[in-house]
Design an enzyme around this catalytic site. Structure first.
Site, short mmCIF file in Angstrom:
data_model
loop_
_atom_site.label_atom_id
_atom_site.label_comp_id
_atom_site.label_asym_id
_atom_site.label_seq_id
_atom_site.Cartn_x
_atom_site.Cartn_y
_atom_site.Cartn_z
N TYR A 20 0.83 -1.21 0.00
CA TYR A 20 0.00 0.00 0.00
C TYR A 20 0.86 1.26 0.00
O TYR A 20 0.58 2.20 0.75
CB TYR A 20 -0.97 0.00 1.19
CG TYR A 20 -2.23 -0.79 0.92
CD1 TYR A 20 -3.32 -0.20 0.30
CD2 TYR A 20 -2.32 -2.14 1.24
CE1 TYR A 20 -4.47 -0.92 0.01
CE2 TYR A 20 -3.46 -2.88 0.96
CZ TYR A 20 -4.54 -2.26 0.35
OH TYR A 20 -5.67 -2.98 0.07
N TYR A 147 -14.67 -4.62 3.29
CA TYR A 147 -13.29 -4.98 2.94
C TYR A 147 -13.01 -6.36 3.52
O TYR A 147 -13.14 -6.58 4.73
CB TYR A 147 -12.26 -3.98 3.47
CG TYR A 147 -10.85 -4.42 3.18
CD1 TYR A 147 -10.30 -4.21 1.92
CD2 TYR A 147 -10.09 -5.09 4.12
CE1 TYR A 147 -9.02 -4.65 1.62
CE2 TYR A 147 -8.80 -5.53 3.83
CZ TYR A 147 -8.27 -5.31 2.58
OH TYR A 147 -7.01 -5.76 2.29
N ASP A 240 -16.85 -12.25 8.91
CA ASP A 240 -15.42 -11.96 8.78
C ASP A 240 -14.99 -11.19 10.02
O ASP A 240 -15.14 -9.98 10.09
CB ASP A 240 -15.18 -11.15 7.49
CG ASP A 240 -13.71 -10.76 7.33
OD1 ASP A 240 -12.91 -11.03 8.25
OD2 ASP A 240 -13.37 -10.17 6.29
N LYS A 269 -5.31 -11.63 11.86
CA LYS A 269 -4.79 -10.44 12.54
C LYS A 269 -4.36 -10.69 13.98
O LYS A 269 -3.26 -11.17 14.20
CB LYS A 269 -5.80 -9.29 12.44
CG LYS A 269 -5.92 -8.79 11.01
CD LYS A 269 -6.38 -7.37 10.87
CE LYS A 269 -6.10 -6.85 9.47
NZ LYS A 269 -7.28 -6.50 8.69
C1 PLP Z 1 -7.41 -6.96 7.21
C2 PLP Z 1 -8.68 -7.66 6.89
C3 PLP Z 1 -8.71 -8.75 6.01
C4 PLP Z 1 -7.48 -9.21 5.27
O1 PLP Z 1 -6.52 -9.72 6.12
P1 PLP Z 1 -4.99 -9.85 5.61
O2 PLP Z 1 -4.31 -10.61 6.68
O3 PLP Z 1 -4.49 -8.45 5.46
O4 PLP Z 1 -5.03 -10.58 4.30
C5 PLP Z 1 -9.90 -9.40 5.82
N1 PLP Z 1 -11.02 -9.01 6.44
C6 PLP Z 1 -11.04 -7.96 7.29
C7 PLP Z 1 -12.31 -7.60 7.98
C8 PLP Z 1 -9.88 -7.23 7.53
O5 PLP Z 1 -9.91 -6.17 8.34
#
Ligand code: PLP
Length: 425
Positions: A20, A147, A240, A269
């Site tokens: 990015y 996202y 997610d 994460k």
């Molecule tokens: C950051 C994020 C992703 C992607 O995760 P990466 O480890 O960066 O591939 C997917 N979903 C959500 C809600 C996110 O915040």
């Protein structure tokens, strides 16, 4: 001959392609030598308060000794083994622990390496589930301003725009529900079901917060409504929780705000406390059962080289073990400080939409809706960095998402810097 001293900045300029980052504009990156607790230390020894948990991953704190020790011990014992046809204690323990703590019914755990892959796996399980059952349900439904990651499947379910434009004609089509912050998303899904019920395989959402889409916090009631409606029509719900998992929004998982259980849940994460890359996709036993068969064609043909990496599993177990009363208290302290700051910031002239959910504080700066490329974000970022605070606004949306060890003093310094910048606008 004496060795040349290593010129880090020069070698970075010459060899590294940063994420990015528009290298035609960006200045040299800041070289970090070490980190501890809520602080990063650059190569000159300057301390920087990590108010965004280093892109939303650092959970309890940087270099948390319990997690560092668990990683070191695991690395000396079993660093990696193929996870097909083989298994290991940290992998199995972690699966059981995640199943125990997750919303009811999410009993099966599939490991991958990051948030995007956790989403890819969820979408593939959802689509193949219907295929294995012999039903033609191919349509995935996603939210506006969502996202879900940067790989192709994850991009497909994410909002289309700046990040996805160069790939637009290579992404699969999804049905969109409007942004749940401003619209009745349950009514919108009802209308979609009325038109295309038999085609819908799954609905994917970021529960409670559209994060990269601008920390847009949406009502638990709408999340509960989506669950009710999807369940009534046999449609799978994918939560997610890559960002919201592990206490960021208060409870361990954001789904708990609405008291719901999704059919699939994506985690990454903070899962390892922010130490090593890892992802997990949790599924119900009903989904798993549709793949279990004597027919090889029903197999989930998906697996990453590092799936179930023992070091990552050990880190995740050590991180989960830190979720006691003390961790809950720390999250409460952050939330209370955020709430006080939100009312203070809301009174400032260029601030709008101040909001808090758990450990996340967000607001918009200046004229709304100027998008990700707005200049005000980078200006605040520089202003804060000069004061030893790491912020990374999403366009006009400024947010704090600190590690749980952040103190009220750390936070106060960040609020003060933001207030100072805002008043000078
Ligand atoms: C950051 C994020 C992703 C992607 O995760 P990466 O480890 O960066 O591939 C997917 N979903 C959500 C809600 C996110 O915040």
């Amino acid at each position: 001959m004496t060795a040349q001293p290593f010129d880090l900045a020069e070698a970075d300029r010459r060899h590294v392609w940063h994420p990015y980052t528009q290298h035609g504009i960006a200045g040299d990156p800041i070289a970090i030598a070490r980190a501890s607790g809520a602080y990063l230390y650059d190569t000159n020894g300057r301390a920087i308060f990590d108010a965004i948990s280093s892109w939303w991953v650092t959970l309890h704190g940087h270099a948390q000794p319990e997690i560092a020790d668990a990683i070191a011990e695991q690395a000396r014992t079993l660093e990696q083994v193929i996870f097909a046809g083989f298994t290991h204690e940290p992998g199995v323990r972690l699966a059981a622990e995640l199943a125990r703590r997750a919303p009811a019914g999410l009993q099966r755990v599939f490991y991958s390496d990051n948030g995007s892959t956790a989403v890819e796996v969820a979408v593939k399980i959802a689509l193949q589930y219907w295929q294995n059952r012999g039903e033609r349900r191919r349509l995935v439904v996603a939210l506006e301003n969502a996202y879900h990651g940067d790989t192709f499947g994850a991009m497909s379910v994410s909002a289309r725009g700046l990040f996805t434009d160069p790939f637009a004609d290579h992404l699969f089509e999804v049905a969109r529900l409007p942004d749940p912050v401003e619209h009745d998303v349950v009514a919108a899904l009802e209308r979609l079901i009325a038109e295309r019920a038999g085609e819908i395989a799954a609905v994917i959402v970021e529960p409670m917060v559209l994060a990269a889409g601008g920390m847009r916090m949406w009502p638990a009631q709408a999340l509960a409504g989506l669950r009710e409606l999807t369940a009534a029509h046999g449609i799978l719900l994918i939560a997610d929780e890559v960002l919201t998992g592990f206490g960021r929004t208060g409870p361990l998982f954001a789904c708990e705000h609405a008291g719901i259980s999704p059919d699939l849940m994506c985690l990454s994460k903070g899962i390892t406390g922010g130490f090593v890359p890892f992802g997990a996709t949790l599924a119900t036993e009903q989904l798993f059962a549709a793949f279990r068969s004597e027919d090889r064609k029903r197999t989930l043909f998906h697996g990453h080289s590092y799936a179930g990496n023992p070091i990552a599993c050990a880190a995740a177990l050590a991180s989960l073990a830190l979720f006691g009363d003390r961790c809950a208290e720390r999250r409460c302290t952050i939330e209370r400080a955020h709430l006080r700051a939100a009312s203070r910031l809301a009174a400032l002239p260029n601030v709008s939409g101040a909001r808090v959910l758990g450990t996340i504080l967000a607001f918009e700066l200046g004229a709304p809706d100027r998008g990700y490329l707005s200049g005000v974000g980078p200006a605040l970022r520089t202003f804060a960095l000069d004061r030893g605070i790491l912020l990374r606004p999403l366009g006009d949306t400024v947010y704090l998402l600190p590690p749980y060890c952040a103190t009220e003093d750390d936070l106060a310094r960040a609020y003060d810097a933001i207030a100072e910048f805002t008043e000078a606008l």
